[in-house]
Design a protein around this motif. Structure first.
Motif, PDB file in Angstrom:
ATOM      1  N   GLN A 233       0.838  -1.200   0.000  1.00 23.44           N
ATOM      2  CA  GLN A 233       0.000   0.000   0.000  1.00 23.44           C
ATOM      3  C   GLN A 233       0.878   1.257   0.000  1.00 23.44           C
ATOM      4  O   GLN A 233       0.595   2.225  -0.713  1.00 23.44           O
ATOM      5  N   SER A 234       1.956   1.243   0.771  1.00 19.22           N
ATOM      6  CA  SER A 234       2.879   2.381   0.806  1.00 19.22           C
ATOM      7  C   SER A 234       3.514   2.600  -0.564  1.00 19.22           C
ATOM      8  O   SER A 234       3.689   3.747  -1.008  1.00 19.22           O
ATOM      9  N   PHE A 235       3.842   1.486  -1.242  1.00 20.09           N
ATOM     10  CA  PHE A 235       4.448   1.580  -2.570  1.00 20.09           C
ATOM     11  C   PHE A 235       3.453   2.182  -3.562  1.00 20.09           C
ATOM     12  O   PHE A 235       3.796   3.065  -4.358  1.00 20.09           O
TER      13      PHE A 235
ATOM     14  N   GLY B  58       3.098   5.780  -2.974  1.00 20.49           N
ATOM     15  CA  GLY B  58       4.266   6.479  -3.512  1.00 20.49           C
ATOM     16  C   GLY B  58       4.146   6.685  -5.013  1.00 20.49           C
ATOM     17  O   GLY B  58       4.466   7.765  -5.538  1.00 20.49           O
ATOM     18  N   ALA B  59       3.676   5.643  -5.705  1.00 22.70           N
ATOM     19  CA  ALA B  59       3.488   5.742  -7.155  1.00 22.70           C
ATOM     20  C   ALA B  59       2.409   6.774  -7.483  1.00 22.70           C
ATOM     21  O   ALA B  59       2.540   7.565  -8.422  1.00 22.70           O
ATOM     22  N   TYR B  60       1.344   6.773  -6.693  1.00 21.50           N
ATOM     23  CA  TYR B  60       0.247   7.742  -6.890  1.00 21.50           C
ATOM     24  C   TYR B  60       0.774   9.172  -6.777  1.00 21.50           C
ATOM     25  O   TYR B  60       0.462  10.029  -7.613  1.00 21.50           O
ATOM     26  N   SER B  61       1.570   9.431  -5.755  1.00 21.49           N
ATOM     27  CA  SER B  61       2.117  10.768  -5.543  1.00 21.49           C
ATOM     28  C   SER B  61       3.059  11.167  -6.673  1.00 21.49           C
ATOM     29  O   SER B  61       3.038  12.319  -7.141  1.00 21.49           O
TER      30      SER B  61
ATOM     31  N   LEU C 196       9.896   3.160  -8.786  1.00 26.50           N
ATOM     32  CA  LEU C 196       8.431   3.144  -8.774  1.00 26.50           C
ATOM     33  C   LEU C 196       7.836   2.715 -10.112  1.00 26.50           C
ATOM     34  O   LEU C 196       6.736   2.170 -10.150  1.00 26.50           O
ATOM     35  N   PHE C 197       8.559   2.978 -11.200  1.00 23.20           N
ATOM     36  CA  PHE C 197       7.970   2.772 -12.526  1.00 23.20           C
ATOM     37  C   PHE C 197       8.735   1.777 -13.395  1.00 23.20           C
ATOM     38  O   PHE C 197       8.555   1.753 -14.605  1.00 23.20           O
TER      39      PHE C 197
ATOM     40  N   GLU D 291      -1.936  -5.159  -8.534  1.00 27.01           N
ATOM     41  CA  GLU D 291      -0.860  -4.359  -9.103  1.00 27.01           C
ATOM     42  C   GLU D 291      -0.708  -3.097  -8.265  1.00 27.01           C
ATOM     43  O   GLU D 291      -1.683  -2.413  -7.968  1.00 27.01           O
ATOM     44  N   ILE D 292       0.528  -2.783  -7.878  1.00 23.68           N
ATOM     45  CA  ILE D 292       0.744  -1.668  -6.963  1.00 23.68           C
ATOM     46  C   ILE D 292       1.500  -0.512  -7.619  1.00 23.68           C
ATOM     47  O   ILE D 292       1.871   0.450  -6.933  1.00 23.68           O
TER      48      ILE D 292
END
Length: 302
Positions: free
Chosen positions: A73-75, A78-81, A135-136, A185-186
Motif C-alpha cells: 500500500q505504501s508503494f 508512492g506511485a500515486y504521488s 516506482l515505474f 498491481e501496486i
C-alpha cells in the motif's frame, strides 16, 4: 517394648500425600494466574492443542499478509504521488506551450531551452524510487526506469508513432501477492502511453522548436498525457483502497482467531485468584491436621 505414640502413621502419610497434591495444584494455578494462560506448553492443553495450533497458524499467516499488504500500500501511494507530480509538470508545460504558441515573435531558442529542462525534470520524476526500488520499472529491483538518451529512443523518426525505447524496466508491473494467491498491481510502468506521449512531445519540441506543426502536435500530446495520467492515478487510488479493505478484513479475522485462541488457552484471572485462596486454606488445614496427628502420644491417655 513400650508404645508411646498412637498408630497415626498411615493417616499422617495420607495427609502428607494430599498436601503435596494441593501444593502442586496451587502452583499450577499460580503459574496460570501469573502468565494468563492455562499452559505454557501444548502438552498441557490436551485435546485443545491441535486446534490452538491451527488458530495460531492462521493468525500468523494473516498477520504476515497484513505486513506485506501495508508495504504494498505504501508503494502504491508512492506511485500515486509520483504520478501526481508528473501530472503537475505536464499541466505547467501545457500552460507554457499555450503562452508560447500565442506569441508573435520567434521564441524557438526559448522553446528549445524549456523543452530540454522539462525533459530532464520528467526523466528525474520517472526515475523516482521508494526505499531504493524504482516506482515505474515494473518488477526490476534496481536501476532507472527511463533513459531519454538511450540509443534506441528516437521519436523524431516517426513523430506520429509511439516510441518507448527509453524504457529500461520490465514488461510486467510490480504486484502484491497474498498468501491465498490473489494479486494486486501496486504501480504502473514508465512505458505507459500517458508517460510516452509526454516524453515524445518534449523530445519533438526540443528537436524542432521553431516548427509550428510540431508545437501543435506537442500541445495535443501533452493534453492527452494529462488525461492519461489522471486515469493512472484513479487506478492507483483504487488499488490503495483495495489493499486497505484487505488489511481491515484480515485484521477482523485476526481478532476473531486470537479471541478463540484466548478462549482455549486463556485463564479467568478472577477465578484463578479464588482457586489459589481456596487451595491455600485447604493446605493450611492439612498442615494443621498433620501437626496434630504427629503430636499425639499414647501416654497422654494412660
Amino acid at each position: 517394648m513400650s508404645v508411646s505414640r498412637i498408630a497415626t502413621f498411615a493417616h499422617t502419610q495420607q495427609m502428607i500425600t494430599a498436601s503435596l497434591k494441593v501444593q502442586a495444584d496451587m502452583a499450577k494455578v499460580q503459574d496460570q494466574e501469573a502468565s494468563g494462560v492455562k499452559s505454557s506448553s501444548l502438552g498441557g492443553l490436551g485435546a485443545d492443542a491441535a486446534r490452538l495450533l491451527r488458530l495460531n497458524s492462521q493468525s500468523a499467516r494473516l498477520t504476515a499478509d497484513n505486513a506485506a499488504a501495508t508495504d504494498a500500500q505504501s508503494f502504491a501511494q508512492g506511485a500515486y504521488s509520483a504520478v501526481g507530480d508528473i501530472s503537475d509538470l505536464a499541466t505547467t508545460i501545457l500552460s507554457q506551450l499555450s503562452a508560447l504558441n500565442s506569441g508573435s515573435s520567434d521564441d524557438s531558442e526559448l522553446v528549445s531551452t524549456y523543452a530540454s529542462q522539462w525533459l530532464e525534470d520528467l526523466q528525474s520524476m520517472m526515475n523516482a524510487d521508494l526505499g531504493g526500488i524504482s516506482l515505474f520499472s515494473g518488477e526490476a529491483l534496481d536501476g532507472d526506469a527511463v533513459d531519454f538518451s538511450d540509443a534506441g529512443y528516437d521519436p523524431t523518426a516517426d513523430p506520429t508513432a509511439s516510441d518507448t525505447g527509453y524504457y529500461q524496466g520490465t514488461a510486467k508491473a510490480r504486484t502484491y501477492t497474498a498468501s491465498d494467491g490473489s494479486t494486486v498491481e501496486i504501480s504502473v510502468t514508465a512505458d505507459d502511453p500517458a508517460f510516452e506521449k509526454l516524453a515524445r512531445a518534449l523530445t519533438l519540441l526540443k528537436a524542432s522548436p521553431s516548427d509550428a506543426d510540431v508545437a501543435q502536435q506537442a500541445y495535443d500530446l501533452v493534453q492527452e498525457s494529462i488525461s492519461g495520467l489522471g486515469t493512472l492515478q484513479e487506478g492507483l487510488s483504487a488499488r490503495v483502497s483495495a489493499l486497505q479493505d484487505r488489511i481491515d478484513h484480515n485484521t477482523a479475522k485476526i481478532d476473531i482467531l486470537d479471541g478463540l485462541s484466548s478462549d482455549l488457552n486463556g485463564v479467568d484471572l478472577a477465578e484463578a485468584a479464588v482457586k489459589v485462596t481456596q487451595q491455600q486454606t485447604q493446605l493450611e488445614t492439612l498442615y494443621s491436621t498433620i501437626s496434630r496427628l504427629s503430636s499425639l502420644s499414647l501416654l497422654k491417655y494412660l
